[in-house]
Write an enzyme that holds these catalytic residues in place. Structure first.
Site, PDB file in Angstrom:
ATOM      1  N   ASN A  60       0.870  -1.176   0.000  1.00  0.00           N
ATOM      2  CA  ASN A  60       0.000   0.000   0.000  1.00  0.00           C
ATOM      3  C   ASN A  60       0.911   1.231   0.000  1.00  0.00           C
ATOM      4  OD1 ASN A  60      -1.796   2.051   0.435  1.00  0.00           O
ATOM      5  ND2 ASN A  60      -2.321   1.452   2.540  1.00  0.00           N
ATOM      6  N   TRP A  61       1.033   1.840  -1.161  1.00  0.00           N
ATOM      7  CA  TRP A  61       1.955   2.978  -1.279  1.00  0.00           C
ATOM      8  C   TRP A  61       1.378   4.272  -0.727  1.00  0.00           C
ATOM      9  CZ3 TRP A  61       4.474   2.596  -6.862  1.00  0.00           C
ATOM     10  CH2 TRP A  61       5.372   1.508  -6.857  1.00  0.00           C
ATOM     11  N   LYS A  62       0.090   4.260  -0.426  1.00  0.00           N
ATOM     12  CA  LYS A  62      -0.568   5.486   0.061  1.00  0.00           C
ATOM     13  C   LYS A  62      -0.313   6.627  -0.942  1.00  0.00           C
ATOM     14  CE  LYS A  62      -0.188   3.557   4.601  1.00  0.00           C
ATOM     15  NZ  LYS A  62      -0.289   3.734   6.046  1.00  0.00           N
ATOM     16  N   HIS A  81      -9.667   1.350   4.228  1.00  0.00           N
ATOM     17  CA  HIS A  81      -8.423   1.561   4.980  1.00  0.00           C
ATOM     18  C   HIS A  81      -8.689   2.567   6.103  1.00  0.00           C
ATOM     19  CE1 HIS A  81      -4.407   2.853   6.065  1.00  0.00           C
ATOM     20  NE2 HIS A  81      -3.998   1.686   5.572  1.00  0.00           N
ATOM     21  N   GLY A  87       4.705   1.622   4.761  1.00  0.00           N
ATOM     22  CA  GLY A  87       6.020   2.252   4.685  1.00  0.00           C
ATOM     23  C   GLY A  87       7.123   1.370   4.113  1.00  0.00           C
ATOM     24  N   SER A 139       3.006  -1.693  10.387  1.00  0.00           N
ATOM     25  CA  SER A 139       4.450  -1.711  10.652  1.00  0.00           C
ATOM     26  C   SER A 139       5.115  -3.057  10.339  1.00  0.00           C
ATOM     27  CB  SER A 139       4.738  -1.302  12.102  1.00  0.00           C
ATOM     28  OG  SER A 139       4.381   0.053  12.296  1.00  0.00           O
ATOM     29  N   GLU A 173      -5.723  -4.582  10.424  1.00  0.00           N
ATOM     30  CA  GLU A 173      -4.717  -3.544  10.624  1.00  0.00           C
ATOM     31  C   GLU A 173      -5.026  -2.785  11.910  1.00  0.00           C
ATOM     32  OE1 GLU A 173      -2.581  -2.498   6.711  1.00  0.00           O
ATOM     33  OE2 GLU A 173      -4.296  -1.182   6.900  1.00  0.00           O
ATOM     34  N   GLY A 222       2.083   2.627  10.772  1.00  0.00           N
ATOM     35  CA  GLY A 222       3.045   3.727  10.685  1.00  0.00           C
ATOM     36  C   GLY A 222       3.732   4.057  12.001  1.00  0.00           C
ATOM     37  N   GLU A 233      -7.147   5.012   7.172  1.00  0.00           N
ATOM     38  CA  GLU A 233      -6.913   6.423   6.832  1.00  0.00           C
ATOM     39  C   GLU A 233      -8.106   6.995   6.069  1.00  0.00           C
ATOM     40  OE1 GLU A 233      -3.051   5.796   5.085  1.00  0.00           O
ATOM     41  OE2 GLU A 233      -2.265   5.381   7.088  1.00  0.00           O
TER      42      GLU A 233
HETATM   43  P1  PGA Z   1       2.537   0.644   7.625  1.00  0.00           P
HETATM   44  O1  PGA Z   1       1.109   0.840   6.924  1.00  0.00           O
HETATM   45  O2  PGA Z   1       3.104  -0.656   7.117  1.00  0.00           O
HETATM   46  O3  PGA Z   1       3.335   1.836   7.210  1.00  0.00           O
HETATM   47  O4  PGA Z   1       2.294   0.594   9.100  1.00  0.00           O
HETATM   48  C1  PGA Z   1       0.248  -0.240   6.703  1.00  0.00           C
HETATM   49  C2  PGA Z   1      -1.031   0.245   6.095  1.00  0.00           C
HETATM   50  O5  PGA Z   1      -1.486   1.357   6.450  1.00  0.00           O
HETATM   51  O6  PGA Z   1      -1.633  -0.428   5.253  1.00  0.00           O
END
Ligand code: PGA
Length: 269
Positions: free
Chosen positions: A29-31, A115, A255, A233, A187, A193, A117
């Site tokens: 997931n590159w966001k 997600h 990330g 993470s 998640e 993050g 976010e």
């Molecule tokens: P992260 O993000 O690996 O940076 O914690 C995971 C995600 O939000 O899908």
């Protein structure tokens, strides 16, 4: 996309037979990172690192603009391309939105839905996620449905209630014979993050709870075949321990997927 299928004892009457082995899915997931040019440069480095790797299904979910160029860059490699969101309608007066048929028309096969976010910054509700899930199934895009609790909910012992609500509403109206492609990503929001992944034991236990909730709603075949990914993470150093757990069928990586070498290490855990 097809998961590996193996013969099982057979479904109970009225149930649809679904995979008894779960091919691990490792999704990036590159966001909101990487331009189309940067995405293509990534592919150039990443592809040789994972060439011939067929043990796991690999999917990369870049921002919308990079979907098409990235799809062209990885074509023929066996790597799947996913979007990070989509609208539930096929088309219409929805300014700024992108639909499943549009994604499919450029070779997108997967989509991340709900997600945390998007739930947080874009106020997406469980019902929004449910509508999008129905659309993804109708349009044959593999949905990766994200669920998870915040720190406070875990500390107060409300994790299972929160997950149950997300599963109940998220999967509302989905029939067992429509559920074969659904992937759930657990998640925990406190782990996203933060550099602090859930321990393999906590993740395994929570995945088992999620699978039991799916079993109650959609039956044994669906629950046994459903891939439940862990996200939050995930790093090259933590992947093997997480993925060694019976209930963990892959990872959704934020990330650590932005660097092709690091993501290749995760894929080859
Ligand atoms: P992260 O993000 O690996 O940076 O914690 C995971 C995600 O939000 O899908």
């Amino acid at each position: 996309m097809e998961c590996k299928r193996e013969p099982s004892d057979g479904p109970t009457p009225g149930e649809v037979e679904i995979a008894s082995t779960r091919k691990p899915l490792i999704a990036a997931n590159w966001k909101m990172y990487k331009t189309p040019v940067e995405a293509c440069a990534y592919a150039e480095t990443f592809l040789p690192l994972v060439a011939g790797h067929t043990r796991d299904e690999i999917a990369i979910c870049p921002p919308f603009l990079a979907l098409e160029p990235l799809e062209k860059s990885v074509r023929g490699s066996g790597i799947f391309i996913g979007a990070q969101d989509m609208h539930s309608e096929k088309e219409g007066a929805f300014t700024g939105e992108i639909s499943a048929p549009m994604l499919k028309s450029i070779g997108v096969s997967h989509v991340i839905l709900g997600h945390s976010e998007r739930r947080h910054y874009n106020y997406e509700s469980d019902w929004d996620v449910n509508r999008k899930l129905h659309a993804a199934i109708r349009q044959q895009v593999t949905p990766i449905v994200c669920i998870g609790e915040v720190q406070e909910e875990r500390e107060e012992g409300r994790t299972n209630d929160v997950l149950l609500r997300q599963i109940k509403i998220g999967l509302e109206g989905i029939k067992p014979d429509e559920a074969a492609t659904i992937v759930i990503a657990y998640e925990p929001i406190w782990a996203i993050g933060s550099g602090q992944s859930a321990s393999p034991e906590i993740a395994d236990e929570t995945h088992a709870f999620i699978r039991s909730a799916v079993r109650e709603r959609l039956g044994n075949s669906v629950a046994d075949g459903m891939r439940i990914l862990y996200g939050g993470s995930v790093k090259p150093e933590t992947t093997a321990a997480l993925l060694s757990k019976d209930e963990i069928d892959g990872a959704l990586v934020g990330g650590a997927s932005l660097d092709p070498e690091s993501f290749a290490k995760i894929v080859k855990y």
